[in-house]
Enzyme design. Sequence first.
Site, short mmCIF file in Angstrom:
data_model
loop_
_atom_site.label_atom_id
_atom_site.label_comp_id
_atom_site.label_asym_id
_atom_site.label_seq_id
_atom_site.Cartn_x
_atom_site.Cartn_y
_atom_site.Cartn_z
CG ASP A 13 -0.22 0.17 2.52
OD1 ASP A 13 -0.95 0.54 3.61
OD2 ASP A 13 0.92 -0.34 2.70
CG ASP A 18 3.94 0.05 1.71
OD1 ASP A 18 3.77 1.09 2.49
OD2 ASP A 18 3.47 -0.97 1.65
CG ASN A 42 0.51 3.53 4.09
OD1 ASN A 42 0.37 3.46 5.38
ND2 ASN A 42 1.61 2.67 3.58
CB THR A 127 4.65 -4.12 2.64
OG1 THR A 127 4.00 -3.82 1.74
CG2 THR A 127 5.73 -5.05 2.74
CG PHE A 168 -2.63 1.33 9.34
CD1 PHE A 168 -2.60 0.84 8.02
CD2 PHE A 168 -3.70 2.06 9.43
CE1 PHE A 168 -3.09 1.15 6.96
CE2 PHE A 168 -4.42 2.37 8.28
CZ PHE A 168 -4.32 1.92 7.11
CG ASN A 169 -0.18 -2.92 7.32
OD1 ASN A 169 -0.64 -1.90 6.52
ND2 ASN A 169 1.19 -3.22 7.05
CG HIS A 242 6.76 0.05 9.85
ND1 HIS A 242 6.81 -0.03 11.21
CD2 HIS A 242 6.51 1.47 9.68
CE1 HIS A 242 6.30 1.08 11.66
NE2 HIS A 242 6.14 2.15 10.92
CG ASP A 243 5.75 -1.73 4.56
OD1 ASP A 243 5.42 -1.01 4.04
OD2 ASP A 243 5.65 -2.20 5.62
O1 RIB Z 1 2.02 0.00 10.80
C1 RIB Z 1 2.81 0.18 9.70
C2 RIB Z 1 2.36 -0.41 8.47
O2 RIB Z 1 1.26 0.16 8.15
C3 RIB Z 1 3.26 -0.08 7.36
O3 RIB Z 1 3.34 -1.28 6.43
C4 RIB Z 1 3.01 1.16 6.73
O4 RIB Z 1 3.38 1.31 5.36
C5 RIB Z 1 1.43 0.96 6.89
O5 RIB Z 1 0.87 0.22 5.85
CA CA Z 2 2.76 -0.66 4.04
#
Ligand code: RIB
Ligand code: CA
Length: 317
Positions: A13, A18, A42, A127, A168-169, A242-243
Amino acid sequence: MMHSPLPIIIDCDPGHDDAIALLLAVASPRVELLGVTTCFGNCAVEDGTRNALRILTLAGETSVPVAQGASGPLMGATALGNYVHGTSGLDGPDIPEPAFLASELPAVQLIKSLIERSHESVTLVVTGPMTNAAELFRDHPEVMGNVREVIFMGGSTSGGNHTPSAEFNTYADPEALQQVIDSGIPLRMVGLNLTHQALATPDVVEQMRAMNHPLGQICAEWMGFFGSSYESVWSFESPPVHDPCTVAALVDPTVIQWQSSFLAVELEGKWSRGETIVDLHNRYSFAANAQIAVTLDRSAYWNLVLGSIDQLGQKTR
Ligand code: RIB
Ligand code: CA
């Protein structure tokens, strides 16, 4: 002995982090990026698709198919992360418009086709929200035989970000993650407990800025925008990237240490919906159903990411 590259599909996303994950995958000879699919998260999925095409254009990789996926979760309301990634989902520096078009196929159909055509089992890297993967395994379970594993950025062993308890994801589509867990596919989780070890500190951003090509400058400005969101929302001094941790673990398996655990997702909690329940101390005595990322070799991670950005930047400048 040089192994043949690992065939992977990235479902994402994009999204600033990402974007770095995509650059790492394009740059590394250890993986073969078969395709990229997009999901809401996102930003709206249409923006994520445009961003994926722009990122691959920037990386000089316009032959990888890109297909658009889910615009919302399996159930419930659609949560978006524009508050972190900006109106476009990739705010900050100007980058080129896409030099190629997305596939006519929907994401699930592209993933299915790529898996069926691959002579080696395919690793699915997720991701963003898990929606596309859940739909794939629900509607086409026969492809699971040629899926090596799902490795995903999401969840956490200790608290959330989008809500106090949910990352979030996973928050964006908790049913999808639970369905993928229940499918029995080999699963590795890279949660916030790991990715918060992957901070783009000022020394990292300075190394991007010191690269003598536009890609390094763009990545530094992406970190600048992403970092300003992390500072204002969560008071982080540096943003956790993160990703790319998912792709890094595939390129160099020594970068992350793992622990087996029972994993589940809270679907009912009034305050905790989307929380990942990671039973690292086996309190439930349930069988382990996932590998959980627990420790990051920070210097190895950033050497890999920065080296990949620099290599790609030299090639495309
Ligand atoms: O919480 C972080 C995740 O949520 C990451 O993958 C960021 O890109 C969002 O998608
Ligand atoms: Ca992401």
